[in-house]
Design a protein around this motif. Sequence first.
Motif, PDB file in Angstrom:
ATOM      1  N   ARG A   3       0.933  -4.777  -4.452  1.00 45.06           N
ATOM      2  CA  ARG A   3       0.809  -3.081  -4.817  1.00 45.06           C
ATOM      3  C   ARG A   3      -0.365  -3.193  -5.882  1.00 45.06           C
ATOM      4  O   ARG A   3      -0.751  -2.596  -7.072  1.00 45.06           O
ATOM      5  CB  ARG A   3       1.677  -2.642  -5.317  1.00 45.06           C
ATOM      6  N   ASP A   4      -0.328  -4.921  -7.561  1.00 46.28           N
ATOM      7  CA  ASP A   4      -1.154  -4.433  -8.493  1.00 46.28           C
ATOM      8  C   ASP A   4      -1.554  -5.959  -8.806  1.00 46.28           C
ATOM      9  O   ASP A   4      -2.089  -6.155  -9.762  1.00 46.28           O
ATOM     10  CB  ASP A   4       0.249  -4.530  -9.249  1.00 46.28           C
TER      11      ASP A   4
ATOM     12  N   GLU B 241      -4.718   7.418  -1.877  1.00 44.87           N
ATOM     13  CA  GLU B 241      -5.130   6.431  -1.754  1.00 44.87           C
ATOM     14  C   GLU B 241      -4.566   5.240  -2.780  1.00 44.87           C
ATOM     15  O   GLU B 241      -3.242   5.298  -3.516  1.00 44.87           O
ATOM     16  CB  GLU B 241      -6.480   6.727  -2.486  1.00 44.87           C
ATOM     17  N   TYR B 242      -4.319   4.441  -1.878  1.00 42.00           N
ATOM     18  CA  TYR B 242      -3.166   2.769  -2.207  1.00 42.00           C
ATOM     19  C   TYR B 242      -4.015   1.927  -1.902  1.00 42.00           C
ATOM     20  O   TYR B 242      -4.333   1.389  -1.549  1.00 42.00           O
ATOM     21  CB  TYR B 242      -2.252   2.988  -1.167  1.00 42.00           C
ATOM     22  N   PRO B 243      -3.518   1.265  -3.336  1.00 36.55           N
ATOM     23  CA  PRO B 243      -4.245  -0.793  -4.024  1.00 36.55           C
ATOM     24  C   PRO B 243      -3.427  -1.273  -3.099  1.00 36.55           C
ATOM     25  O   PRO B 243      -2.223  -1.429  -3.325  1.00 36.55           O
ATOM     26  CB  PRO B 243      -4.240  -0.378  -5.064  1.00 36.55           C
TER      27      PRO B 243
ATOM     28  N   TYR C 143      -3.377  -5.615  -2.427  1.00 36.05           N
ATOM     29  CA  TYR C 143      -3.113  -6.847  -2.158  1.00 36.05           C
ATOM     30  C   TYR C 143      -3.468  -7.231  -1.301  1.00 36.05           C
ATOM     31  O   TYR C 143      -1.749  -7.536  -0.746  1.00 36.05           O
ATOM     32  CB  TYR C 143      -3.508  -7.569  -3.188  1.00 36.05           C
TER      33      TYR C 143
ATOM     34  N   GLU D  97      -8.226  -6.177  -5.143  1.00 37.42           N
ATOM     35  CA  GLU D  97      -8.131  -4.868  -4.320  1.00 37.42           C
ATOM     36  C   GLU D  97      -8.136  -4.586  -3.296  1.00 37.42           C
ATOM     37  O   GLU D  97      -9.407  -4.695  -3.257  1.00 37.42           O
ATOM     38  CB  GLU D  97      -8.285  -4.513  -5.270  1.00 37.42           C
ATOM     39  N   GLN D  98      -7.678  -4.117  -2.707  1.00 43.52           N
ATOM     40  CA  GLN D  98      -8.338  -3.337  -1.622  1.00 43.52           C
ATOM     41  C   GLN D  98      -7.322  -2.259  -1.774  1.00 43.52           C
ATOM     42  O   GLN D  98      -6.391  -1.493  -1.920  1.00 43.52           O
ATOM     43  CB  GLN D  98      -7.550  -3.792  -0.390  1.00 43.52           C
ATOM     44  N   THR D  99      -8.068  -0.990  -1.239  1.00 42.09           N
ATOM     45  CA  THR D  99      -8.177   0.239  -0.742  1.00 42.09           C
ATOM     46  C   THR D  99      -7.108   1.582   0.412  1.00 42.09           C
ATOM     47  O   THR D  99      -7.979   1.684   0.777  1.00 42.09           O
ATOM     48  CB  THR D  99      -9.014   1.184  -1.739  1.00 42.09           C
TER      49      THR D  99
ATOM     50  N   LYS E 257      -6.319   4.358   2.674  1.00 45.21           N
ATOM     51  CA  LYS E 257      -6.327   5.608   2.635  1.00 45.21           C
ATOM     52  C   LYS E 257      -5.401   6.499   3.474  1.00 45.21           C
ATOM     53  O   LYS E 257      -5.675   6.286   4.377  1.00 45.21           O
ATOM     54  CB  LYS E 257      -7.776   5.896   2.725  1.00 45.21           C
TER      55      LYS E 257
END
Length: 465
Positions: A184-185, A201-203, A205, A220-222, A224
């Motif tokens: 996630r980070d 919206e959530y990051p 990887y 990073e991908q987002t 939704k």
Amino acid sequence: MKEMSKRNCRKRGLAFIMALLMIVSIFPSAGVTVSAQTDEHQGFVTITVTDADGAAINGATVTYTIKEKENGTNNFQTINQSGETDSYGTIEVLEASNYYDDLTITASVSKEGYTTDTTTINEADITSNTQDFSVKLTAESKPESTPDIEGVSIEVLNADYNGEAQNLVSVSAATENVTIEYSRDGNTWVDTCPSETNAGEYPVYVKITKDGYSTYLSGEQTAKINKVDITGIDITAKEVEYKDATEQELVLMTGAFGEKDIVTWYVNGKSTGSQDIPKQLAVGEYTVKLVVQRDNYNDFEKTVTAKISNAKINLGDLKVTGLDGIYNGKAQEAVKVENQGDYTLYYQLDDGSQTANPDAWDTTIPTITNAGSYIVWVKATKQYYDDKNVDVIKAENAVAPYNVYLAKASQVISFDKYTGEETSVEITQAEMEAGKEFNFAATDKEKKAGGTITYSVLFDEGTMK
């Protein structure tokens, strides 16, 4: 002679050593060659950058400083600049016209994929106004390449809220037996795909690894999860008539609020502070707005215009009758009112136009004194009710459009029997009023008058026959 010769030899040897020291001092540090200006850049002091094979390097970054020596006397303005080499591998650093014989240059040269130190040229003397400093860069050695993981497919979640947990990403690869990890980070990695339930919206990887292969990093991908619309709730404006002392709902609502919904009603732009359907008492138009807020849903908003109209007056058993009277010299009420209800009656005496004057209404029943035919207008009024015209029952002796009649007063003077003598009746002055009619009638039943009856009216001024 021999001593002089020895001294001369020593002098010549010292001069040679001094000359040699001067030549060494003007050479820059290792890795740099000094030569004359190039044909393409005449009139400038230049720096030319090449690779180990002598090929020009285009786009090398050159940062340089040209300044006067500490004991210089030309007040030269120090130059601190940076630029890139051209297709000849050359950058112009000083115009020939600005050259002095006490200048030095320090420069660093760099380019991605090549190695160099940070002081490729370090306080080298500029000995000519057409001097070119040549710098060689060494290409970095590339590690032996490893194959890429093939056929990577990443589908990032973009879906509507459904109340269930949803995976943020779906990953596959054509290369077999790979290891897929998630973060996630971008720092902490796990082998379980992350999931979320609530809208937002959530990051996310993705890292894919396999021994002997290059590591795949998605960056990073987002993901939704989109809010959805609130359904099943709606409002419709009402149009109702006023009811005495009764507040009425302004809208018809379908559906029901959820337990955690935040509900706000606005009437004419002001919050009611209650979840209950708003009510109003007074006649008027009302702008009603409903806002419903619910987690994971788009706000529901709708505005309608409701209306409370004037009610209709019920006259009940009201009876208004026009005066059918006789002149008596006194003011008499033009109408008689019976069975009045909970409303106010207004009256006006027609001004001859046979239409009601909107500015002439009064709550006092009009009076008439003189004999004649009249029209009296009557209406009923009440707050929050439409005015209602009242039909006046026409006086029996009135002729339409008149509804009030005041007859002239009359006095019949009868002579029922002729006796052969003069018969008289005295009418006093008090009885001689304007609008009073005297009717003289006589019969000669015994036929003693020979068919002729004579009337005489005696006034103070004389006699009229």
